[in-house]
Design a protein around this motif. Structure first.
Motif, PDB file in Angstrom:
ATOM      1  N   TYR A 158      -8.646   4.433  -0.028  1.00 13.33           N
ATOM      2  CA  TYR A 158      -8.685   3.021   0.335  1.00 13.33           C
ATOM      3  C   TYR A 158      -7.337   2.570   0.877  1.00 13.33           C
ATOM      4  CZ  TYR A 158      -8.804  -2.027   0.161  1.00 13.33           C
ATOM      5  OH  TYR A 158      -8.699  -3.349   0.511  1.00 13.33           O
ATOM      6  N   PHE A 159      -6.279   2.897   0.162  1.00  9.19           N
ATOM      7  CA  PHE A 159      -4.948   2.411   0.522  1.00  9.19           C
ATOM      8  C   PHE A 159      -4.462   3.045   1.820  1.00  9.19           C
ATOM      9  CE2 PHE A 159      -5.400   2.780  -4.135  1.00  9.19           C
ATOM     10  CZ  PHE A 159      -5.599   1.435  -4.400  1.00  9.19           C
ATOM     11  N   ARG A 160      -4.763   4.314   2.009  1.00  8.36           N
ATOM     12  CA  ARG A 160      -4.344   4.981   3.241  1.00  8.36           C
ATOM     13  C   ARG A 160      -5.069   4.399   4.452  1.00  8.36           C
ATOM     14  NH1 ARG A 160      -3.985  10.514   0.139  1.00  8.36           N
ATOM     15  NH2 ARG A 160      -1.729  10.612  -0.202  1.00  8.36           N
ATOM     16  N   ARG A 189      -6.174   1.335   4.747  1.00  9.97           N
ATOM     17  CA  ARG A 189      -5.675  -0.016   5.000  1.00  9.97           C
ATOM     18  C   ARG A 189      -4.332  -0.005   5.733  1.00  9.97           C
ATOM     19  NH1 ARG A 189      -8.673  -3.579   6.097  1.00  9.97           N
ATOM     20  NH2 ARG A 189      -7.138  -5.183   5.574  1.00  9.97           N
ATOM     21  N   LEU A 190      -3.614   1.099   5.680  1.00  7.85           N
ATOM     22  CA  LEU A 190      -2.374   1.196   6.457  1.00  7.85           C
ATOM     23  C   LEU A 190      -2.650   1.092   7.954  1.00  7.85           C
ATOM     24  CD1 LEU A 190      -0.477   4.038   4.552  1.00  7.85           C
ATOM     25  CD2 LEU A 190       0.089   1.592   4.578  1.00  7.85           C
ATOM     26  N   HIS A 213       0.832  -1.206   0.000  1.00  2.11           N
ATOM     27  CA  HIS A 213       0.000   0.000   0.000  1.00  2.11           C
ATOM     28  C   HIS A 213       0.866   1.256   0.000  1.00  2.11           C
ATOM     29  CE1 HIS A 213      -3.554  -2.310   0.244  1.00  2.11           C
ATOM     30  NE2 HIS A 213      -3.490  -2.609   1.518  1.00  2.11           N
ATOM     31  N   ARG A 214       1.932   1.254   0.781  1.00  3.44           N
ATOM     32  CA  ARG A 214       2.824   2.419   0.780  1.00  3.44           C
ATOM     33  C   ARG A 214       3.480   2.611  -0.583  1.00  3.44           C
ATOM     34  NH1 ARG A 214       3.764   0.696   6.245  1.00  3.44           N
ATOM     35  NH2 ARG A 214       5.417  -0.720   5.557  1.00  3.44           N
ATOM     36  N   ARG A 248       2.268   1.639  -3.428  1.00  5.06           N
ATOM     37  CA  ARG A 248       1.231   2.035  -4.381  1.00  5.06           C
ATOM     38  C   ARG A 248       0.899   3.521  -4.228  1.00  5.06           C
ATOM     39  NH1 ARG A 248      -3.011  -2.189  -4.085  1.00  5.06           N
ATOM     40  NH2 ARG A 248      -1.438  -3.284  -5.324  1.00  5.06           N
TER      41      ARG A 248
END
Length: 258
Positions: free
Chosen positions: A181-183, A185-186, A160-161, A163
């Motif tokens: 979304y990705f932030r 999920r961190l 995720h980081r 991406r």
């Protein structure tokens, strides 16, 4: 493996799966994160990945239906809420927006029609088979194996980081909404995996059970890899998009002769 591993030894075996075969190593992700894909290819990835996103709560509910311990169900249900959200009345609070809605903000930003995305009409056959195999795996295996299959989250924060950094560096669609979304999920993935890993290490008490959890995590890694194989084959090389699936505006559909 015929002898019982220590907790530390089992954890090393599980983490080694990510080092060898997590899908951050796949050539498609290298292209995606390195800014080497055209807009239509990124659209294809986001569209197909959406099917995985909508099936995650189904997988988790199938697992919960077989959990005998109410305390375990109360912990696991957070994963469903993380993806499904809390409903319109509470999603005005940003923290209550689910992962599915956050992923749709990504497909919105990429110019894909929401109705088309949610219809699932454009996804690749291999995407459907791979994701369905995950739901079926969790539905048919033991609780221990099903929990173990979720441990790809051990490796998720790094991807995720990577991406987020790649999207911000190379793609015009990157903004707070499309990257939400990705932030999120961190924060969510480390919480999930902390519980899942402890559960597996506590409950894989025999050599057979340890073999099962290693195989379960390997199966999950393989199906994630298979999804990218399909995307690369259809949208990168050789570019053979299956009939009836999504065709980006910047690509020509192949002609299949009888």
């Amino acid at each position: 493996m015929t002898s019982l591993l220590s907790r530390e030894g089992l954890e090393r075996e599980l983490r080694a799966i990510g080092e060898r075969q997590y899908h951050d190593l796949h050539p498609f992700h290298k292209l995606l994160h390195g800014g080497k894909l055209k807009r239509g290819q990124v659209q294809a990835w986001a569209l197909n990945r959406f099917y995985y996103q909508v099936c995650i709560p189904k997988k988790d509910l199938a697992l919960m239906a077989r959990m005998d311990d109410p305390a375990l169900r109360r912990i696991w249900i957070q994963r469903v809420l993380d993806h499904d959200g809390f409903g319109e009345s509470r999603e005005r609070e940003e923290g209550k927006v689910g992962g599915i809605e956050r992923w749709l903000r990504l497909t919105d930003g990429l110019g894909l029609d929401r109705d088309y995305v949610t219809s699932l009409r454009g996804i690749l056959p291999a995407t459907r088979y791979a994701v369905d195999s995950y739901v079926n795996f969790v539905s048919g295996k033991s609780t221990l194996e099903a929990v173990a299959s979720s441990l790809t989250e051990l490796f998720a924060p790094a991807i995720h980081r990577e991406r987020i950094a790649g999207f911000e560096a190379y793609y015009a669609f990157a903004n707070d909404a499309t990257l939400s979304y990705f932030r999120k999920r961190l924060d969510e993935a480390p919480r999930d995996v902390e519980f899942g890993l402890e559960y597996v290490l506590d409950n894989a008490r025999t050599p057979e059970q340890q073999q099962q959890v290693i195989a379960a995590l390997r199966h999950k890694a393989e199906l994630l890899w298979a999804q990218l194989d399909a995307l690369h084959h259809a949208y990168v090389s050789p570019g053979l998009i299956p009939p009836g699936t999504f065709v980006p505006d910047d690509m020509e559909p192949p002609v299949y002769a009888r």
